[in-house]
Design an enzyme around this catalytic site. Structure first.
Site, PDB file in Angstrom:
ATOM      1  N   ARG A   1      17.624  34.938  43.812  1.00 18.11           N
ATOM      2  CA  ARG A   1      17.020  34.211  44.933  1.00 18.11           C
ATOM      3  C   ARG A   1      18.072  33.830  45.972  1.00 18.11           C
ATOM      4  O   ARG A   1      19.176  33.441  45.628  1.00 18.11           O
ATOM      5  CB  ARG A   1      16.326  32.946  44.416  1.00 18.11           C
ATOM      6  CG  ARG A   1      14.924  33.219  43.939  1.00 18.11           C
ATOM      7  CD  ARG A   1      14.321  32.058  43.179  1.00 18.11           C
ATOM      8  NE  ARG A   1      14.469  30.757  43.819  1.00 18.11           N
ATOM      9  CZ  ARG A   1      13.970  29.628  43.327  1.00 18.11           C
ATOM     10  NH1 ARG A   1      13.282  29.639  42.197  1.00 18.11           N
ATOM     11  NH2 ARG A   1      14.144  28.480  43.945  1.00 18.11           N
TER      12      ARG A   1
ATOM     13  N   ARG B   1      20.790  33.152  37.451  1.00 19.80           N
ATOM     14  CA  ARG B   1      19.338  33.365  37.334  1.00 19.80           C
ATOM     15  C   ARG B   1      18.893  34.655  38.017  1.00 19.80           C
ATOM     16  O   ARG B   1      19.328  34.963  39.127  1.00 19.80           O
ATOM     17  CB  ARG B   1      18.592  32.187  37.971  1.00 19.80           C
ATOM     18  CG  ARG B   1      17.094  32.433  38.087  1.00 19.80           C
ATOM     19  CD  ARG B   1      16.297  31.160  38.227  1.00 19.80           C
ATOM     20  NE  ARG B   1      16.440  30.524  39.520  1.00 19.80           N
ATOM     21  CZ  ARG B   1      15.844  29.383  39.848  1.00 19.80           C
ATOM     22  NH1 ARG B   1      15.088  28.745  38.967  1.00 19.80           N
ATOM     23  NH2 ARG B   1      16.041  28.867  41.038  1.00 19.80           N
TER      24      ARG B   1
ATOM     25  N   ARG C   1      20.569  21.630  47.051  1.00 21.52           N
ATOM     26  CA  ARG C   1      19.301  21.387  46.351  1.00 21.52           C
ATOM     27  C   ARG C   1      19.460  20.314  45.287  1.00 21.52           C
ATOM     28  O   ARG C   1      18.558  19.514  45.068  1.00 21.52           O
ATOM     29  CB  ARG C   1      18.788  22.699  45.725  1.00 21.52           C
ATOM     30  CG  ARG C   1      18.251  23.658  46.788  1.00 21.52           C
ATOM     31  CD  ARG C   1      18.107  25.072  46.269  1.00 21.52           C
ATOM     32  NE  ARG C   1      17.221  25.180  45.146  1.00 21.52           N
ATOM     33  CZ  ARG C   1      17.298  26.130  44.221  1.00 21.52           C
ATOM     34  NH1 ARG C   1      18.226  27.048  44.294  1.00 21.52           N
ATOM     35  NH2 ARG C   1      16.437  26.150  43.248  1.00 21.52           N
TER      36      ARG C   1
ATOM     37  N   ARG D   1       7.488  16.344  44.131  1.00 21.87           N
ATOM     38  CA  ARG D   1       8.942  16.258  44.286  1.00 21.87           C
ATOM     39  C   ARG D   1       9.360  15.068  45.128  1.00 21.87           C
ATOM     40  O   ARG D   1      10.563  14.872  45.331  1.00 21.87           O
ATOM     41  CB  ARG D   1       9.443  17.529  44.980  1.00 21.87           C
ATOM     42  CG  ARG D   1      10.203  18.514  44.075  1.00 21.87           C
ATOM     43  CD  ARG D   1      10.472  19.726  44.903  1.00 21.87           C
ATOM     44  NE  ARG D   1      11.530  20.571  44.488  1.00 21.87           N
ATOM     45  CZ  ARG D   1      11.349  21.743  43.859  1.00 21.87           C
ATOM     46  NH1 ARG D   1      10.154  22.131  43.491  1.00 21.87           N
ATOM     47  NH2 ARG D   1      12.375  22.513  43.609  1.00 21.87           N
TER      48      ARG D   1
ATOM     49  N   LYS E   1      12.270  24.387  34.191  1.00 25.57           N
ATOM     50  CA  LYS E   1      10.839  24.089  34.367  1.00 25.57           C
ATOM     51  C   LYS E   1       9.998  25.366  34.361  1.00 25.57           C
ATOM     52  O   LYS E   1       8.987  25.455  33.683  1.00 25.57           O
ATOM     53  CB  LYS E   1      10.598  23.323  35.689  1.00 25.57           C
ATOM     54  CG  LYS E   1      11.319  21.995  35.772  1.00 25.57           C
ATOM     55  CD  LYS E   1      11.012  21.258  37.058  1.00 25.57           C
ATOM     56  CE  LYS E   1      11.438  21.977  38.322  1.00 25.57           C
ATOM     57  NZ  LYS E   1      12.903  22.207  38.420  1.00 25.57           N
TER      58      LYS E   1
HETATM   59  P1  ADP Z   1      13.729  25.623  37.162  1.00 27.44           P
HETATM   60  O1  ADP Z   1      12.334  26.219  37.222  1.00 27.44           O
HETATM   61  O2  ADP Z   1      13.724  24.226  36.596  1.00 27.44           O
HETATM   62  O3  ADP Z   1      14.477  25.729  38.442  1.00 27.44           O
HETATM   63  P2  ADP Z   1      14.330  27.958  35.484  1.00 27.44           P
HETATM   64  O4  ADP Z   1      13.266  27.921  34.434  1.00 27.44           O
HETATM   65  O5  ADP Z   1      14.185  28.965  36.558  1.00 27.44           O
HETATM   66  O6  ADP Z   1      14.554  26.474  36.092  1.00 27.44           O
HETATM   67  O7  ADP Z   1      15.735  28.153  34.729  1.00 27.44           O
HETATM   68  C1  ADP Z   1      16.953  28.258  35.466  1.00 27.44           C
HETATM   69  C2  ADP Z   1      17.867  29.282  34.789  1.00 27.44           C
HETATM   70  O8  ADP Z   1      18.306  28.752  33.534  1.00 27.44           O
HETATM   71  C3  ADP Z   1      17.199  30.617  34.470  1.00 27.44           C
HETATM   72  O9  ADP Z   1      18.165  31.637  34.670  1.00 27.44           O
HETATM   73  C4  ADP Z   1      16.799  30.492  33.000  1.00 27.44           C
HETATM   74  O10 ADP Z   1      16.773  31.757  32.339  1.00 27.44           O
HETATM   75  C5  ADP Z   1      17.906  29.614  32.450  1.00 27.44           C
HETATM   76  N1  ADP Z   1      17.448  28.693  31.387  1.00 27.44           N
HETATM   77  C6  ADP Z   1      16.271  28.027  31.308  1.00 27.44           C
HETATM   78  N2  ADP Z   1      16.223  27.246  30.207  1.00 27.44           N
HETATM   79  C7  ADP Z   1      17.421  27.421  29.571  1.00 27.44           C
HETATM   80  C8  ADP Z   1      17.996  26.878  28.359  1.00 27.44           C
HETATM   81  N3  ADP Z   1      17.322  25.989  27.613  1.00 27.44           N
HETATM   82  N4  ADP Z   1      19.237  27.288  28.027  1.00 27.44           N
HETATM   83  C9  ADP Z   1      19.924  28.177  28.803  1.00 27.44           C
HETATM   84  N5  ADP Z   1      19.444  28.719  29.936  1.00 27.44           N
HETATM   85  C10 ADP Z   1      18.202  28.347  30.323  1.00 27.44           C
HETATM   86  P1  AMP Z   2      11.620  26.011  43.232  1.00 22.53           P
HETATM   87  O1  AMP Z   2      11.046  27.391  43.080  1.00 22.53           O
HETATM   88  O2  AMP Z   2      10.810  24.967  42.511  1.00 22.53           O
HETATM   89  O3  AMP Z   2      13.082  25.966  42.900  1.00 22.53           O
HETATM   90  O4  AMP Z   2      11.483  25.649  44.777  1.00 22.53           O
HETATM   91  C1  AMP Z   2      12.157  26.402  45.763  1.00 22.53           C
HETATM   92  C2  AMP Z   2      12.095  25.677  47.103  1.00 22.53           C
HETATM   93  O5  AMP Z   2      10.727  25.566  47.537  1.00 22.53           O
HETATM   94  C3  AMP Z   2      12.624  24.246  47.124  1.00 22.53           C
HETATM   95  O6  AMP Z   2      14.030  24.197  47.267  1.00 22.53           O
HETATM   96  C4  AMP Z   2      11.904  23.690  48.346  1.00 22.53           C
HETATM   97  O7  AMP Z   2      12.477  24.157  49.557  1.00 22.53           O
HETATM   98  C5  AMP Z   2      10.522  24.335  48.222  1.00 22.53           C
HETATM   99  N1  AMP Z   2       9.623  23.516  47.402  1.00 22.53           N
HETATM  100  C6  AMP Z   2       9.095  23.847  46.189  1.00 22.53           C
HETATM  101  N2  AMP Z   2       8.309  22.859  45.749  1.00 22.53           N
HETATM  102  C7  AMP Z   2       8.334  21.872  46.681  1.00 22.53           C
HETATM  103  C8  AMP Z   2       7.754  20.591  46.784  1.00 22.53           C
HETATM  104  N3  AMP Z   2       6.954  20.096  45.824  1.00 22.53           N
HETATM  105  N4  AMP Z   2       8.011  19.860  47.898  1.00 22.53           N
HETATM  106  C9  AMP Z   2       8.782  20.348  48.877  1.00 22.53           C
HETATM  107  N5  AMP Z   2       9.392  21.536  48.839  1.00 22.53           N
HETATM  108  C10 AMP Z   2       9.178  22.303  47.746  1.00 22.53           C
END
Ligand code: ADP
Ligand code: AMP
Length: 218
Positions: free
Chosen positions: A162, A129, A173, A90, A15
């Site tokens: 992270r 990541r 999660r 969420r 995302k």
């Molecule tokens: P989210 O925001 O949904 O938690 P991220 O955008 O942070 O996900 O992506 C999670 C991890 O996967 C990151 O390390 C990113 O570089 C990698 N990633 C994202 N999209 C792809 C893809 N299409 N193929 C392979 N790796 C990806």
């Molecule tokens: P993310 O960066 O989207 O992976 O979110 C990291 C963490 O932030 C999650 O695991 C939750 O603890 C908190 N968080 C982010 N967005 C929300 C949401 N919309 N509702 C509740 N908790 C959230």
């Protein structure tokens, strides 16, 4: 009408990665609730300290504080033309709150790309990541490595892993996602706003599919 795009998908689906690409392309504000919590944590605000407790456990921050935070963010001037929401809503309560806050200005959610990725892929993605300290740009040690190890290509800031990307927290999660967030797939499907996108393809291919979906509805 302003444009409100909700990016739905499990943690690690891509995302944040896609939000950076699409928001730039469509000139829309990118609102990541996770980034907002992390900014609060960095600034040591009361909200940040409260959120940290939940984030470290891999749980969701309570709806009332999350909704209030996003509502305040949506009122900022850069959201005049709308926003791309990443990680919010969420829960069904958050989705209802979003719909109500937009309805007050005669607005509504425009489209919901749902990035679908199986659980085993998510674990590998989150385990590798690396995130940028300054602006939350994301990299993956194997799938999307930075040009220089440990440094963000875009803003030169430090990359870090992270706390909540540790294996134990990632599993929690993903469970929380299936329990509390996955019901939103049907919620938005029933409203005819959802498009499922295969998130296992390359970053460029996923971006291309999201853009072609959005071009049809925006
Ligand atoms: P989210 O925001 O949904 O938690 P991220 O955008 O942070 O996900 O992506 C999670 C991890 O996967 C990151 O390390 C990113 O570089 C990698 N990633 C994202 N999209 C792809 C893809 N299409 N193929 C392979 N790796 C990806
Ligand atoms: P993310 O960066 O989207 O992976 O979110 C990291 C963490 O932030 C999650 O695991 C939750 O603890 C908190 N968080 C982010 N967005 C929300 C949401 N919309 N509702 C509740 N908790 C959230």
């Amino acid at each position: 009408m302003a444009i409100y795009i909700v990016l739905l998908g499990p943690p690690g689906a891509g995302k944040g990665t896609q939000a950076k690409i699409i928001s730039e392309k469509m000139d829309l504000a990118h609102i990541s609730s996770g980034d907002l919590f992390r900014e609060n944590l960095k600034a040591q605000t009361e909200l940040g300290k409260l959120a940290q407790v939940y984030m470290n456990r891999g749980e969701l921050v309570p709806d009332d504080v999350t909704i209030a935070m996003v509502q305040a963010r949506l009122q900022r001037p850069d959201c005049k033309a709308g926003a791309l929401l990443d990680g919010f809503p969420r829960t069904p309560a958050q989705a209802e709150a979003l719909s109500e806050m937009l309805a007050k200005n005669h607005e509504s959610v425009t489209a919901v790309p749902y990035i679908s990725v199986p659980a085993e892929v998510l674990i590998e993605r989150l385990g590798g990541r690396w995130s940028c300290r300054a602006q939350g740009h994301v990299y993956h040690e194997k799938y999307n490595p930075p040009k220089t190890r440990g440094i963000c290509d875009i803003d030169g800031s430090e990359l870090y892993q992270r706390e909540d990307d540790k294996a134990e927290t990632v599993e929690k999660r993903i469970r929380v996602y299936f329990d509390q967030t996955a019901p939103l797939i049907d919620y938005y499907r029933q409203k005819n706003l959802l498009m499922e996108i295969d998130g296992t393809k390359s970053i460029e291919e996923v971006a291309g599919e999201i853009v072609s979906f959005l071009e049809k509805v925006v």
